[in-house]
Design a protein around this motif. Structure first.
Motif, short mmCIF file in Angstrom:
data_model
loop_
_atom_site.label_atom_id
_atom_site.label_comp_id
_atom_site.label_asym_id
_atom_site.label_seq_id
_atom_site.Cartn_x
_atom_site.Cartn_y
_atom_site.Cartn_z
N ILE A 1 0.85 -1.21 0.00
CA ILE A 1 0.00 0.00 0.00
C ILE A 1 0.88 1.25 0.00
O ILE A 1 0.64 2.20 -0.74
N MET A 2 1.92 1.22 0.84
CA MET A 2 2.82 2.38 0.94
C MET A 2 3.60 2.60 -0.35
O MET A 2 3.82 3.74 -0.77
N ILE A 3 4.00 1.49 -1.01
CA ILE A 3 4.71 1.60 -2.29
C ILE A 3 3.80 2.23 -3.34
O ILE A 3 4.22 3.10 -4.11
N ASN A 4 2.54 1.79 -3.38
CA ASN A 4 1.58 2.35 -4.34
C ASN A 4 1.37 3.85 -4.09
O ASN A 4 1.25 4.64 -5.04
N ASN A 5 1.32 4.23 -2.81
CA ASN A 5 1.18 5.66 -2.48
C ASN A 5 2.39 6.46 -2.94
O ASN A 5 2.27 7.57 -3.45
N GLU A 6 3.59 5.87 -2.74
CA GLU A 6 4.82 6.53 -3.18
C GLU A 6 4.86 6.65 -4.70
O GLU A 6 5.30 7.66 -5.25
N ALA A 7 4.40 5.59 -5.37
CA ALA A 7 4.42 5.56 -6.84
C ALA A 7 3.58 6.67 -7.44
O ALA A 7 3.90 7.22 -8.50
N GLN A 8 2.48 7.02 -6.75
CA GLN A 8 1.59 8.08 -7.25
C GLN A 8 2.26 9.45 -7.23
O GLN A 8 1.86 10.36 -7.95
N LEU B 1 8.94 6.23 -12.02
CA LEU B 1 8.05 5.07 -11.97
C LEU B 1 8.57 3.96 -12.88
O LEU B 1 8.56 2.77 -12.51
N LYS B 2 9.03 4.34 -14.06
CA LYS B 2 9.57 3.36 -15.02
C LYS B 2 10.80 2.66 -14.44
O LYS B 2 10.95 1.44 -14.55
N GLU B 3 11.65 3.44 -13.78
CA GLU B 3 12.86 2.87 -13.18
C GLU B 3 12.50 1.89 -12.06
O GLU B 3 13.10 0.82 -11.94
N LEU B 4 11.48 2.23 -11.29
CA LEU B 4 11.04 1.36 -10.20
C LEU B 4 10.50 0.04 -10.75
O LEU B 4 10.75 -1.03 -10.18
N GLN B 5 9.77 0.12 -11.86
CA GLN B 5 9.17 -1.08 -12.46
C GLN B 5 10.21 -1.98 -13.12
O GLN B 5 10.07 -3.20 -13.13
N GLU B 6 11.25 -1.37 -13.65
CA GLU B 6 12.24 -2.13 -14.43
C GLU B 6 13.48 -2.53 -13.62
O GLU B 6 14.27 -3.37 -14.06
N ASN B 7 13.67 -1.92 -12.47
CA ASN B 7 14.87 -2.18 -11.66
C ASN B 7 14.50 -2.86 -10.35
O ASN B 7 14.05 -2.21 -9.40
N PRO B 8 14.66 -4.19 -10.25
CA PRO B 8 14.30 -4.93 -9.03
C PRO B 8 15.05 -4.41 -7.79
O PRO B 8 14.51 -4.42 -6.69
N GLU B 9 16.29 -3.98 -7.98
CA GLU B 9 17.08 -3.47 -6.86
C GLU B 9 16.47 -2.19 -6.29
O GLU B 9 16.48 -1.97 -5.07
N LYS B 10 15.96 -1.37 -7.18
CA LYS B 10 15.32 -0.11 -6.77
C LYS B 10 14.07 -0.41 -5.94
O LYS B 10 13.81 0.25 -4.92
N LEU B 11 13.29 -1.39 -6.39
CA LEU B 11 12.08 -1.78 -5.67
C LEU B 11 12.43 -2.37 -4.31
O LEU B 11 11.79 -2.06 -3.29
N LYS C 1 11.32 -1.00 -0.62
CA LYS C 1 10.65 -1.87 0.36
C LYS C 1 11.36 -1.84 1.71
O LYS C 1 10.74 -1.73 2.76
N GLU C 2 12.69 -1.94 1.66
CA GLU C 2 13.48 -1.92 2.89
C GLU C 2 13.35 -0.58 3.63
O GLU C 2 13.32 -0.53 4.86
N LYS C 3 13.25 0.47 2.85
CA LYS C 3 13.11 1.81 3.43
C LYS C 3 11.75 1.96 4.14
O LYS C 3 11.64 2.59 5.20
N LEU C 4 10.71 1.39 3.53
CA LEU C 4 9.35 1.55 4.06
C LEU C 4 8.98 0.53 5.13
O LEU C 4 8.01 0.74 5.87
#
Length: 428
Positions: free
Chosen positions: A315-322, A329-339, A343-346
């Motif tokens: 839920i928090m990731i979706n809120n951040e994505a908005q 957003l593209k970088e987050l979707q394409e880069n698993p390390e970024k995601l 996640k670790e931050k949140l």
């Protein structure tokens, strides 16, 4: 073979081996049930051989048999663990098919155990709510009287700020009459700033019956682009001066404002006093609520259902994505390390949020605080009406998106915090 154990008070794991012979027995049973109802060309209803059914519906039968076997593993595991209520959907974390068996692991999530005494009260600070003065009540009544004011013809001869000038006007740009730039008997309150900047100020000092030509410049951001930024002239005639006369402060004002035939001015004053008290209380409580929540998170250590925490992170990731730009957003979707990094931050905040939900729920039960379904619906209806929305559509939206439990929990939290702070108001 079945092994069921609790990892902690909120998470359990069930491990089992489904033998092929047990699976085959289930397939036979399911095939026999299908055979009784199947309509297959060349066979009479209810007389289709099981062997034919198993061949025709092999994939479906196997899937149904596996589903039934896994369901039995879950039911038997829950029984062994003594779990009667799960807080989230069970999760199959391992499903490994071998030649002679299937190895299965299922994680189960339950409400954590929380021991609540009176220690939470240590998190509630004393709060001081300023008293309501007679002057504040009188000031509020004056505002009500002004809001109920009647517009009457004024005896004043000269137009000034605060009065209403009833004017006829015609506008010109470059000597040409403006389209939709004329009006008759138009009531304009001087100082309302509802006309072009500079227009109202030039009317100040006019007398009834006087005509005047005034010059103004339309703002660059004016709605009608064809005249934005252009200079204009208006021929204005003042036909009449009006003024707003506040309603008299008496029982009649109370009756009108409270929509009550037998209302009195004293009742209105008491109602206003209570309203101001509630407002002051809300202002005093607001900063204290955050203090209480932070304290509660630190005071209690509880086990958290993993899946509930994961859902909160999502839920928090979706809120951040908005809030992200398309590139982010593209970088987050394409880069698993970024995601993973996000996640670790949140995660710490997600854990605190979930933790707080269970703590608030436990304290609310101890304090006897709840929100009924009827109360929840009434609040949603009221908010919908205030926002000009259809109440039934709003409730339906919350129902379809499974948001009612979240709204209810938020209301319980608000109600609980108000109750706890109410008990600590100085002078109570």
């Amino acid at each position: 073979m079945l092994e069921a154990k609790k990892i902690d008070s909120a998470n359990s794991i069930i491990k089992a081996v489904i033998e092929n012979q047990d699976l085959e027995a289930k397939k036979d049973k399911i095939a026999k049930q299908i055979a009784k109802k199947a309509k297959i060309q060349g066979f009479r209803p209810g007389k289709v051989p099981v062997k034919v059914v198993k061949k025709m519906y092999a994939a479906d039968i196997e899937q149904d048999a596996i589903s039934e076997a896994v369901r039995e593993v879950l039911d038997n595991g829950l029984k062994e663990l003594g779990i009667t209520d799960m807080i989230a959907e069970p999760e199959v974390t391992k499903f490994e098919k071998k030649d002679d068996k299937i190895e299965v692991e299922i994680k189960v999530y339950t409400r954590p155990e929380i021991e609540i005494g009176d220690e939470y009260k240590e998190c509630v600070p004393e709060v001081e709510v300023p008293e309501v003065t007679d002057e504040e009540v009188e000031e509020e009544i004056k505002k009500i009287a002004e809001a109920q004011a009647e517009t009457k013809v004024s005896r004043k001869r000269i137009l000034k700020e605060g009065l209403i000038g009833v004017i006829d006007f015609t506008g010109y740009i470059d000597g040409e009459k403006m389209e939709n730039g004329s009006a008759e008997a138009y009531p304009l309150e001087i100082g309302s700033n509802s006309f072009i900047p500079g227009f109202e100020e030039q009317l100040v000092g006019m007398k009834v019956g006087e005509s005047k030509r005034i010059k103004v410049t339309f703002p660059e951001n004016y709605g009608a682009k064809e005249i934005a930024g252009k200079e204009a002239e208006f021929d204005v005639t003042l036909q009449e001066i009006q003024e707003k006369v506040p309603a008299e402060i008496n029982d009649e004002l109370a009756k009108k404002y409270m929509a009550k035939e037998d209302a009195t001015l004293d009742e209105l004053k008491e109602m206003i006093k209570q309203s101001i008290e509630e407002r002051k209380k809300a202002e005093a409580f607001a900063p204290k609520k955050e203090e209480i929540l932070e304290c509660l998170v630190k005071k209690y250590e509880i086990d958290l259902p993993e899946s509930v925490v994961e859902k909160e992170v999502e839920i928090m990731i979706n809120n951040e994505a908005q809030k992200m730009t398309p590139a982010e957003l593209k970088e987050l979707q394409e880069n698993p390390e970024k995601l993973k990094e996000l996640k670790e931050k949140l995660l710490p905040e997600a854990k605190d949020r979930v933790k707080l939900t269970f703590i608030i729920d436990a304290i609310a039960k101890k304090e006897g605080v709840d929100v009924s379904d009827q109360e929840l619906t009434q609040i949603l209806y009221y908010e919908a009406i205030m926002q000009g929305q259809n109440p039934q559509d709003v409730v339906k939206y919350y129902q379809e998106n499974n948001l009612l439990p979240v709204i209810k929990m938020n209301l319980i939290e608000e109600k609980l915090l108000n109750k706890l702070l109410e008990d600590k108001v100085k002078g109570n």
